[in-house]
Design a protein around this motif. Structure first.
Motif, PDB file in Angstrom:
ATOM      1  N   TRP A   1      39.713  -4.385  52.271  1.00 49.28           N
ATOM      2  CA  TRP A   1      40.734  -4.107  52.924  1.00 49.28           C
ATOM      3  C   TRP A   1      41.423  -4.987  53.761  1.00 49.28           C
ATOM      4  N   GLY A   2      42.753  -5.201  53.488  1.00 53.54           N
ATOM      5  CA  GLY A   2      43.336  -6.241  54.531  1.00 53.54           C
ATOM      6  C   GLY A   2      44.886  -5.750  54.499  1.00 53.54           C
ATOM      7  N   TYR A   3      45.633  -6.655  55.246  1.00 56.47           N
ATOM      8  CA  TYR A   3      47.089  -6.314  55.363  1.00 56.47           C
ATOM      9  C   TYR A   3      47.976  -7.413  54.970  1.00 56.47           C
ATOM     10  N   GLU A   4      49.130  -7.067  54.330  1.00 52.98           N
ATOM     11  CA  GLU A   4      50.059  -8.252  53.887  1.00 52.98           C
ATOM     12  C   GLU A   4      50.194  -9.203  55.202  1.00 52.98           C
ATOM     13  N   SER A   5      50.477 -10.331  54.974  1.00 50.42           N
ATOM     14  CA  SER A   5      50.909 -11.391  55.822  1.00 50.42           C
ATOM     15  C   SER A   5      52.047 -11.444  56.160  1.00 50.42           C
ATOM     16  N   PHE A   6      52.658 -11.355  57.243  1.00 51.56           N
ATOM     17  CA  PHE A   6      54.228 -11.583  57.377  1.00 51.56           C
ATOM     18  C   PHE A   6      54.165 -12.540  58.502  1.00 51.56           C
ATOM     19  N   SER A   7      55.563 -13.192  58.314  1.00 55.11           N
ATOM     20  CA  SER A   7      55.753 -13.921  59.825  1.00 55.11           C
ATOM     21  C   SER A   7      55.972 -13.174  60.968  1.00 55.11           C
ATOM     22  N   GLU A   8      55.910 -13.770  62.077  1.00 58.21           N
ATOM     23  CA  GLU A   8      56.209 -13.312  63.359  1.00 58.21           C
ATOM     24  C   GLU A   8      57.314 -12.566  63.521  1.00 58.21           C
ATOM     25  N   LEU A   9      58.447 -13.090  62.814  1.00 60.11           N
ATOM     26  CA  LEU A   9      59.775 -12.386  63.163  1.00 60.11           C
ATOM     27  C   LEU A   9      59.833 -11.327  62.042  1.00 60.11           C
ATOM     28  N   MET A  10      59.201 -11.025  61.052  1.00 55.43           N
ATOM     29  CA  MET A  10      59.403 -10.192  59.992  1.00 55.43           C
ATOM     30  C   MET A  10      58.324  -9.155  59.964  1.00 55.43           C
ATOM     31  N   ARG A  11      57.442  -8.977  61.179  1.00 52.56           N
ATOM     32  CA  ARG A  11      56.376  -8.049  61.286  1.00 52.56           C
ATOM     33  C   ARG A  11      56.705  -6.733  61.249  1.00 52.56           C
ATOM     34  N   PRO A  12      56.367  -5.838  60.129  1.00 50.45           N
ATOM     35  CA  PRO A  12      56.760  -4.232  60.302  1.00 50.45           C
ATOM     36  C   PRO A  12      56.277  -3.599  61.307  1.00 50.45           C
ATOM     37  N   ALA A  13      56.424  -2.597  61.654  1.00 53.82           N
ATOM     38  CA  ALA A  13      56.000  -1.672  62.544  1.00 53.82           C
ATOM     39  C   ALA A  13      54.796  -1.142  61.945  1.00 53.82           C
ATOM     40  N   PHE A  14      54.799  -0.730  60.645  1.00 56.47           N
ATOM     41  CA  PHE A  14      53.579  -0.248  59.929  1.00 56.47           C
ATOM     42  C   PHE A  14      53.347  -1.154  58.877  1.00 56.47           C
ATOM     43  N   PRO A  15      52.427  -1.889  58.794  1.00 53.61           N
ATOM     44  CA  PRO A  15      52.085  -2.989  57.751  1.00 53.61           C
ATOM     45  C   PRO A  15      51.308  -2.259  56.731  1.00 53.61           C
ATOM     46  N   ASN A  16      51.725  -2.949  55.581  1.00 57.40           N
ATOM     47  CA  ASN A  16      51.221  -2.431  54.371  1.00 57.40           C
ATOM     48  C   ASN A  16      49.507  -2.708  54.006  1.00 57.40           C
ATOM     49  N   GLN A  17      48.690  -1.946  54.036  1.00 54.20           N
ATOM     50  CA  GLN A  17      47.532  -1.921  53.767  1.00 54.20           C
ATOM     51  C   GLN A  17      47.067  -2.243  52.210  1.00 54.20           C
ATOM     52  N   ILE A  18      46.587  -3.392  51.806  1.00 54.53           N
ATOM     53  CA  ILE A  18      46.222  -3.718  50.531  1.00 54.53           C
ATOM     54  C   ILE A  18      44.981  -4.297  50.481  1.00 54.53           C
ATOM     55  N   ARG A  19      44.326  -4.262  49.224  1.00 56.63           N
ATOM     56  CA  ARG A  19      42.942  -4.742  48.700  1.00 56.63           C
ATOM     57  C   ARG A  19      43.112  -6.031  48.341  1.00 56.63           C
ATOM     58  N   LEU A  20      42.554  -7.122  49.154  1.00 52.42           N
ATOM     59  CA  LEU A  20      42.319  -8.709  49.072  1.00 52.42           C
ATOM     60  C   LEU A  20      41.213  -8.882  47.994  1.00 52.42           C
ATOM     61  N   PRO A  21      41.101  -9.508  47.028  1.00 53.04           N
ATOM     62  CA  PRO A  21      40.252 -10.085  46.359  1.00 53.04           C
ATOM     63  C   PRO A  21      39.471 -11.224  47.040  1.00 53.04           C
ATOM     64  N   TYR A  22      38.131 -11.206  46.728  1.00 52.62           N
ATOM     65  CA  TYR A  22      37.274 -12.104  47.316  1.00 52.62           C
ATOM     66  C   TYR A  22      36.217 -12.766  46.335  1.00 52.62           C
ATOM     67  N   SER A  23      35.903 -13.960  46.373  1.00 50.69           N
ATOM     68  CA  SER A  23      35.009 -14.656  45.403  1.00 50.69           C
ATOM     69  C   SER A  23      33.717 -14.552  45.987  1.00 50.69           C
ATOM     70  N   ALA A  24      32.607 -15.025  45.416  1.00 50.37           N
ATOM     71  CA  ALA A  24      31.283 -15.336  45.814  1.00 50.37           C
ATOM     72  C   ALA A  24      31.207 -16.473  46.809  1.00 50.37           C
ATOM     73  N   TYR A  25      32.145 -17.413  46.912  1.00 47.47           N
ATOM     74  CA  TYR A  25      32.120 -18.547  47.639  1.00 47.47           C
ATOM     75  C   TYR A  25      32.384 -18.025  49.232  1.00 47.47           C
ATOM     76  N   THR A  26      32.654 -16.990  49.441  1.00 44.22           N
ATOM     77  CA  THR A  26      32.923 -16.437  50.581  1.00 44.22           C
ATOM     78  C   THR A  26      31.639 -16.254  51.484  1.00 44.22           C
ATOM     79  N   ASP A  27      30.308 -16.451  50.911  1.00 45.32           N
ATOM     80  CA  ASP A  27      29.086 -16.440  51.478  1.00 45.32           C
ATOM     81  C   ASP A  27      28.178 -17.529  50.716  1.00 45.32           C
ATOM     82  N   TRP A  28      26.988 -17.744  50.885  1.00 46.42           N
ATOM     83  CA  TRP A  28      26.321 -18.758  50.255  1.00 46.42           C
ATOM     84  C   TRP A  28      25.671 -18.455  48.898  1.00 46.42           C
ATOM     85  N   HIS A  29      26.216 -17.285  48.541  1.00 48.05           N
ATOM     86  CA  HIS A  29      25.646 -16.907  46.963  1.00 48.05           C
ATOM     87  C   HIS A  29      26.587 -17.561  45.880  1.00 48.05           C
TER      88      HIS A  29
END
Length: 116
Positions: free
Chosen positions: A32-60
């Motif tokens: 789980w993560g949040y959509e990234s917006f620039s500092e000027l366009m940051r919404p009051a309630f950011p959208n929570q989304i599911r972000l994919p990650y690969s096995a390269y995020t760790d030693w595996h």
């Protein structure tokens, strides 16, 4: 030639080693993560989304790529030996056990998604 490659066990072992070597680059899970917006366009309630990650995020991921690559090089180097010597069978078994073990370690150390 391709027909005989797919009928041989060494051909399938090469395919599986190649898949083990490149599979960590693809998404292996989601967090789980949040959509990234620039500092000027940051919404009051950011959208929570599911972000994919690969096995390269760790030693595996690196361990799987190296193990699969070494297995593929080993099979390419010894693929023309007829009949198959006992040490090639042992090498394929060791590579297969290593890939399965690393994959099990990766999935048991993954963080569970919230709510599970």
């Amino acid at each position: 030639m391709m027909n005989t490659f797919l009928k041989s066990t060494i051909g399938w072992a090469m395919i599986f080693c190649l898949l083990a070597a490149i599979s960590p680059a693809f998404p292996w899970g989601y967090q789980w993560g949040y959509e990234s917006f620039s500092e000027l366009m940051r919404p009051a309630f950011p959208n929570q989304i599911r972000l994919p990650y690969s096995a390269y995020t760790d030693w595996h991921g690196a361990a799987l790529s190296i193990t699969g690559g070494v297995g593929l090089l080993f099979l390419v180097a010894t693929g023309g030996v007829k009949p198959a010597p006992w040490w090639r069978t042992l090498g394929v078994a060791i590579i297969g056990i290593a890939v399965i073990t690393i994959t099990i370690f990766f999935h048991t150390q993954m963080e569970p998604l919230p709510g599970k």
